[in-house]
Write a protein that holds these residues in place. Structure first.
Motif, PDB file in Angstrom:
ATOM      1  N   PRO A   1       0.793  -1.229   0.000  1.00 14.99           N
ATOM      2  CA  PRO A   1       0.000   0.000   0.000  1.00 14.99           C
ATOM      3  C   PRO A   1       0.826   1.279   0.000  1.00 14.99           C
ATOM      4  N   ARG A   2       2.121   1.147   0.035  1.00 20.05           N
ATOM      5  CA  ARG A   2       2.927   2.358   0.006  1.00 20.05           C
ATOM      6  C   ARG A   2       4.121   2.188  -0.921  1.00 20.05           C
ATOM      7  N   VAL A   3       4.615   3.289  -1.402  1.00 24.98           N
ATOM      8  CA  VAL A   3       5.799   3.297  -2.257  1.00 24.98           C
ATOM      9  C   VAL A   3       7.008   3.280  -1.330  1.00 24.98           C
ATOM     10  N   GLN A   4       7.862   2.276  -1.500  1.00 27.44           N
ATOM     11  CA  GLN A   4       9.005   2.105  -0.613  1.00 27.44           C
ATOM     12  C   GLN A   4      10.309   2.119  -1.399  1.00 27.44           C
ATOM     13  N   GLY A   5      11.390   2.350  -0.701  1.00 30.22           N
ATOM     14  CA  GLY A   5      12.710   2.234  -1.290  1.00 30.22           C
ATOM     15  C   GLY A   5      13.133   3.409  -2.158  1.00 30.22           C
ATOM     16  N   ILE A   6      12.449   4.523  -2.042  1.00 30.66           N
ATOM     17  CA  ILE A   6      12.813   5.707  -2.814  1.00 30.66           C
ATOM     18  C   ILE A   6      13.241   6.777  -1.827  1.00 30.66           C
TER      19      ILE A   6
ATOM     20  N   ALA B   1      14.089   9.967  -2.358  1.00 29.78           N
ATOM     21  CA  ALA B   1      13.657  11.335  -2.626  1.00 29.78           C
ATOM     22  C   ALA B   1      12.148  11.452  -2.399  1.00 29.78           C
ATOM     23  N   PRO B   2      11.719  12.237  -1.407  1.00 28.94           N
ATOM     24  CA  PRO B   2      10.289  12.341  -1.108  1.00 28.94           C
ATOM     25  C   PRO B   2       9.430  12.734  -2.310  1.00 28.94           C
ATOM     26  N   LYS B   3       9.875  13.690  -3.119  1.00 21.95           N
ATOM     27  CA  LYS B   3       9.073  14.112  -4.267  1.00 21.95           C
ATOM     28  C   LYS B   3       8.906  12.971  -5.266  1.00 21.95           C
ATOM     29  N   THR B   4       9.952  12.207  -5.485  1.00 21.37           N
ATOM     30  CA  THR B   4       9.877  11.065  -6.398  1.00 21.37           C
ATOM     31  C   THR B   4       8.899  10.023  -5.872  1.00 21.37           C
ATOM     32  N   ALA B   5       8.930   9.770  -4.564  1.00 19.10           N
ATOM     33  CA  ALA B   5       8.006   8.801  -3.960  1.00 19.10           C
ATOM     34  C   ALA B   5       6.569   9.267  -4.098  1.00 19.10           C
TER      35      ALA B   5
ATOM     36  N   ALA C   1      -2.321   4.007  -3.291  1.00 19.03           N
ATOM     37  CA  ALA C   1      -0.951   3.879  -2.817  1.00 19.03           C
ATOM     38  C   ALA C   1      -0.553   5.201  -2.179  1.00 19.03           C
ATOM     39  N   VAL C   2       0.254   5.145  -1.161  1.00 16.16           N
ATOM     40  CA  VAL C   2       0.762   6.357  -0.527  1.00 16.16           C
ATOM     41  C   VAL C   2       2.287   6.314  -0.528  1.00 16.16           C
ATOM     42  N   ALA C   3       2.867   7.476  -0.556  1.00 22.26           N
ATOM     43  CA  ALA C   3       4.326   7.562  -0.517  1.00 22.26           C
ATOM     44  C   ALA C   3       4.805   7.413   0.918  1.00 22.26           C
ATOM     45  N   ASP C   4       5.861   6.692   1.083  1.00 17.93           N
ATOM     46  CA  ASP C   4       6.487   6.539   2.396  1.00 17.93           C
ATOM     47  C   ASP C   4       7.431   7.724   2.591  1.00 17.93           C
ATOM     48  N   VAL C   5       6.842   8.904   2.711  1.00 14.45           N
ATOM     49  CA  VAL C   5       7.616  10.144   2.744  1.00 14.45           C
ATOM     50  C   VAL C   5       8.490  10.234   3.988  1.00 14.45           C
ATOM     51  N   LEU C   6       8.020   9.754   5.107  1.00 18.68           N
ATOM     52  CA  LEU C   6       8.815   9.823   6.328  1.00 18.68           C
ATOM     53  C   LEU C   6      10.116   9.035   6.170  1.00 18.68           C
ATOM     54  N   THR C   7      10.015   7.812   5.653  1.00 24.53           N
ATOM     55  CA  THR C   7      11.217   7.009   5.450  1.00 24.53           C
ATOM     56  C   THR C   7      12.120   7.646   4.405  1.00 24.53           C
ATOM     57  N   ALA C   8      11.513   8.176   3.332  1.00 25.43           N
ATOM     58  CA  ALA C   8      12.307   8.836   2.298  1.00 25.43           C
ATOM     59  C   ALA C   8      13.036  10.045   2.869  1.00 25.43           C
TER      60      ALA C   8
ATOM     61  N   LEU D   1      13.831  10.607   6.014  1.00 22.65           N
ATOM     62  CA  LEU D   1      14.853  10.144   6.941  1.00 22.65           C
ATOM     63  C   LEU D   1      16.077   9.638   6.179  1.00 22.65           C
ATOM     64  N   GLY D   2      15.858   8.882   5.110  1.00 22.45           N
ATOM     65  CA  GLY D   2      16.967   8.392   4.295  1.00 22.45           C
ATOM     66  C   GLY D   2      17.777   9.535   3.709  1.00 22.45           C
ATOM     67  N   TRP D   3      17.090  10.559   3.213  1.00 22.21           N
ATOM     68  CA  TRP D   3      17.778  11.724   2.647  1.00 22.21           C
ATOM     69  C   TRP D   3      18.581  12.446   3.732  1.00 22.21           C
ATOM     70  N   TYR D   4      17.988  12.620   4.903  1.00 24.22           N
ATOM     71  CA  TYR D   4      18.681  13.277   6.012  1.00 24.22           C
ATOM     72  C   TYR D   4      19.943  12.506   6.403  1.00 24.22           C
TER      73      TYR D   4
END
Length: 91
Positions: free
Chosen positions: A27-32, A34-38, A66-73, A75-78
């Motif tokens: 249900p979510r986009v994972q492994g990206i 960049a938040p905007k890309t997700a 589907a929702v973007a996993d923006v929090l993980t994205a 955090l990964g960018w940070y």
């Protein structure tokens, strides 16, 4: 599946399935990273599912969005940026 909506509907009808709920495998986009890309990928996936199935036959098809996993994205960018700063400081 996207390319041949009619064949898919015919198969559902043959099997006696009157309604189906479309969903990505997750249900979510994972492994990206960049938040905007997700967000863009989630949006385009939702739009494709809606355009190819739900819009043409809402009585037979509905969908989970589907929702973007923006929090993980984010955090990964940070963490990536923090590591780059550490490397640059070490040089």
């Amino acid at each position: 599946m996207w390319d041949d909506n009619k064949a898919y509907q015919d198969e559902l009808n043959r099997l006696g399935i009157v309604h189906t709920v479309m969903s990505l495998t997750s249900p979510r986009v994972q492994g990206i990273d960049a938040p905007k890309t997700a967000v863009d990928l989630a949006h385009s996936s939702n739009q494709d599912a809606y355009d190819h199935y739900v819009k043409s036959n809402p009585k037979q098809f509905s969908m989970f969005a589907a929702v973007a996993d923006v929090l993980t994205a984010a955090l990964g960018w940070y963490l990536y940026r923090r590591q780059v700063r550490k490397v640059n400081q070490a040089l």
